[in-house]
Every structure is written in C-alpha cells, then in structure tokens.
Design an enzyme around this catalytic site. Sequence first.
Site: not given
Ligand code: ACO
Length: 326
Positions: A112, A253, A283
């Site tokens: 990214c 980003h 993203n």
């Molecule tokens: N829809 C519904 N529920 C979902 C979804 C979805 N799309 N995805 C995950 N869940 C569920 C999970 O299974 C979990 O359920 P559980 O508690 O029963 O296990 C629950 O939602 C919570 O999941 P978390 O992973 O804790 O959710 P979080 O609030 O952390 O959000 C997210 C997830 C959006 C991916 C977040 O963690 C995030 O943005 N992470 C960083 C991403 C990023 O910055 N990447 C870096 C750059 S990318 C690159 O370099 C290419």
Amino acid sequence: MGVRILGVGAYVPDRVLTNFDLEKMVETSDEWIVERTGIRERRIASEDQATSDLAYEATLRVLDRTGMTPEDLDMIIVGTATPDMPFPATACLLQARLGIKGRPCFDLEAACPGFIYALEVARGLLSIDDTYRHVLVVGAETLTKITDFTDRNTCVLFGDGAGAAILTKDDSDRGILSAYLGGDGTLADLLYLPAGGSRRPASIETIQNREHFLKMKGREVFKYAVYGMQESVVRALELAGVKPEEVDWLVPHQANLRIIDATAKRIHLPMEKVYVNIDRYGNTSAASIPIALAEMEDRGLLKPGQIVVLVAFGAGFTWGAIVLRW
Ligand code: ACO
C-alpha cells in the site's frame, strides 16, 4: 533544488461492485461493511484489464493535465503489488504502450505505501542526477484479481484503480519537504499472498488450496496499521519542521475509515482536512493516494502553497509519510 509534483491523474474501471452485490456472494451486510470499514462500493477491473492498462489510462490523464507528451518522461516507476506478471515489470509494459523506448522503467513493491516509497525514490534520483527532468510515478493495482470472493474477511475490502504523478525539479519553496519510511518484515505473515512465487510455485495443490488469493489477519493488521500511520505522520512532520496545526490536507491510504480517523486524531486534525474516498473505491493499495490527489485536483481542493501530508501502511509491513508544499 527541490522536487515537486507537477500534476496528477487517475483512472478507475467502470464496473461498480456495491456492498449489496457482495451480500449476494458471501454472508455479509452493507451495514457491517460500512460500520467496520466505511466502504460502500469499489471498482472492479474487467477480465481483460491488467494493472498496466489501468496505469496507462492514469498516465494519459496526467499527461493531458500537465500538457506534456510521453517523450517528456525520463523515467517510469510503478508502485504495485499486483503486476501484470512477475516479470517484465509493469513499468516496462507501460513504457512500451507510451512508445518511449529507451527510458528506464521499473516496479517498486512496497504494497500500500508503494506510491509513497516510489515518490521518495524518484525524489532521490531527480536530486542526484541532472539527466532526469521528469519522472512518472504510478500507483496501480488490480487487487480484485488476487481477492478470494468466497472469503468475507477480505473480499469486502479491496478495489482496483490507478493514479499517476509527474515529478520535476523545482527551485521554489514548493515540493517535497520530508519523507519518513519504515518497514518490519518480521510481521510478513499477517498479510501475504502465499503462492505463485519461488517459495510456493504454482501447482495443482496451491490452486486447490486457494493459495493464489491474499490472506490477512485483519484484526492484527488493524492494530499495527493505526500505530504505523500515526507514527509516520508525526515523524514526517517533525522532519519537515511543520506543526500539525499548519497542515491543510491529510491524504491517507484508504484502507479503513477507522484507521484514517485514528490517524487524524493523533495530530488533532479535524476530519474536514482529511480527504476520504474509501466509500467509493475501497482499498486500492498503492493507487489510493494518487487517486485521491487527482480527485482533489479535479475538485479544486489543492491550492499552491498548501501543506499536504501523504501517509500509508501495508503488507510487509511497510509504512511511510511524505510532507509536501503543494
Ligand atoms: N461481514 C460480516 N461479518 C464479518 C465480515 C464481513 N464481511 N468479515 C468478518 N466478519 C466477522 C468475523 O468473522 C468476526 O466474527 P466472530 O467474532 O464471530 O469471529 C467479526 O466479524 C469481527 O471480525 P474482526 O476481524 O474482529 O473485525 P474488525 O472490526 O477487525 O474488522 C477489518 C475487520 C475490516 C478487516 C479490519 O480488521 C481492518 O480493516 N483491518 C486492517 C486492514 C488493513 O489496513 N490492511 C492493510 C493494508 S492492505 C494491503 O497492504 C494490501
């Protein structure tokens, strides 16, 4: 002699995939995606569109805006984690499309922050070598080609697009004031593409195991991303000798609206000074910052003399921020 961005241009594919479309593909909801990420829709490259095609369209737009021709470009750097193929570099394919045989061209893989890393490399080369006058820096991605659309944890996050900037030497007070770059390879396994490289060459097994799609431990990445983005902004501002209250625009980003919010809060910047378009594109990795800059130019938001801070965090991990006077 400084280095500044002469102009920017962007391109995103026509096809829109909304959260409601995703509701029909995996167990998710528009409400969950908007609340957790801020994303409402993203653009998807067509089957016959590769990263270099998006990069080419973005380049045509920056050439048009700056009134330049491909012959004016002395070098091409493409920041991408989704090249057309492992080699040759996407930058070489772009050079061929532009018809400027002979000019140096290479890709830079920093996920990214690829655009930020590439800007800093271009700045270095322009600063030390008189033969370069204009360097084309592109951030271009087709992340949806390595996205597993059966995995709700990742498939709601990513989109495709490209942004391009032309950098030039400048003896005014405009241009890049500071850059702060960092990385931590010990955390590589939190966000990676398992197969298709020399560690896990493509095989029937890697295909059956869906190892050609990116894997991410979202919650952990989130934690590091907040810290990495915040620290990068603070360090880059210190290096530039710029106070947070002097910042006119933060252009982060676009990975998650909550990460963007936390980054702005760290320097007490009101959200009116933060450019956000994650709702429309998701993203787009290395493309997200130049796409944002091009939109801001289109909307007349960027004025000469304004202090603009670019910041990103991604796979590697890599991170970085650039402070510039527009
Ligand atoms: N829809 C519904 N529920 C979902 C979804 C979805 N799309 N995805 C995950 N869940 C569920 C999970 O299974 C979990 O359920 P559980 O508690 O029963 O296990 C629950 O939602 C919570 O999941 P978390 O992973 O804790 O959710 P979080 O609030 O952390 O959000 C997210 C997830 C959006 C991916 C977040 O963690 C995030 O943005 N992470 C960083 C991403 C990023 O910055 N990447 C870096 C750059 S990318 C690159 O370099 C290419």
